[in-house]
Motif scaffolding. Structure first.
Motif: not given
Length: 206
Positions: A139-141, A143-152, A156-166
């Motif tokens: 599940f965390r993976a 969520l991390r993928g969604d945050v990373a894709a959103g940053i790219a 999603i703002r560039a300074d968001a931490d995918p791991e911490a957000t997940a």
């Protein structure tokens, strides 16, 4: 039956359908027992009896109580948020998962309640801990993928931490799920789902 379809093929399909129906009935019975009597009371024998079969059929399909609960966890989460699996990774899917998870847990479905009870039991059960660590890791993976894709994509703002957000999102969803489990109907789940999704939208967008 089509003229070019051999009788033995039809028989194999019938056997597969019967096997699938039996497996579905056993998982439903296991979920009901976990919710009604607790994880430790949901023995293979009790599951077989609840489903109208023998203990032997439960062992035949799953092999062990651990494997039964693993299958129950997987089936409970499979398609948990309808449509999310077809969405591309990114902020939209992340918000859909958050909204859908809270709504689904709030609907009081037996499968969702059973999943949460098994998840809690996993904290002190060597039999279940590995299963649910794996489920949470997956599940965390996602969520991390969604945050990373959103940053790219610039969503999603560039300074968001995918791991911490997940970790934070999963922790919030599990915590809300536990409140819904302990006080069914006490929370306005649709309203809560909208509020939490909006909270993350405001926290993550550029």
């Amino acid at each position: 039956m089509p003229a070019d379809q051999p009788p033995e093929h039809a028989e194999r399909r019938t056997q597969l359908q019967r096997r699938t129906a039996t497996r579905t009935a056993l998982l439903a019975a296991a979920a009901e027992l976990v919710v009604e009597t607790g994880v430790r009371s949901a023995t293979l024998a009790a599951v077989g009896e609840r489903a109208g079969y023998s203990r032997g059929i439960v062992t035949h399909h799953f092999g062990s109580k651990r494997a039964l609960f693993q299958a129950l966890a997987e089936s409970s989460q499979s398609g948990f948020v309808p449509g999310a699996g077809a969405m591309p990774p990114g902020l939209g899917r992340l918000l859909a998962l958050i909204d859908g998870y809270i709504r689904r847990m709030g609907d009081g479905a037996v499968a969702g309640r059973a999943f949460l009870l098994l998840w809690v039991e996993a904290a002190t059960s060597a039999e279940l801990s590995g299963v649910f660590r794996e489920r949470d890791d997956g599940f965390r993976a996602d969520l991390r993928g969604d945050v990373a894709a959103g940053i790219a994509a610039g969503e999603i703002r560039a300074d968001a931490d995918p791991e911490a957000t997940a970790v934070a999102v999963l922790g919030q969803l599990r915590g809300i799920g536990m409140q819904q489990l302990l006080a069914p109907g006490a929370l306005d789940s649709p309203r809560l789902a909208r509020a939490v999704a909006d909270q993350w939208l405001r926290a993550l967008r550029p």
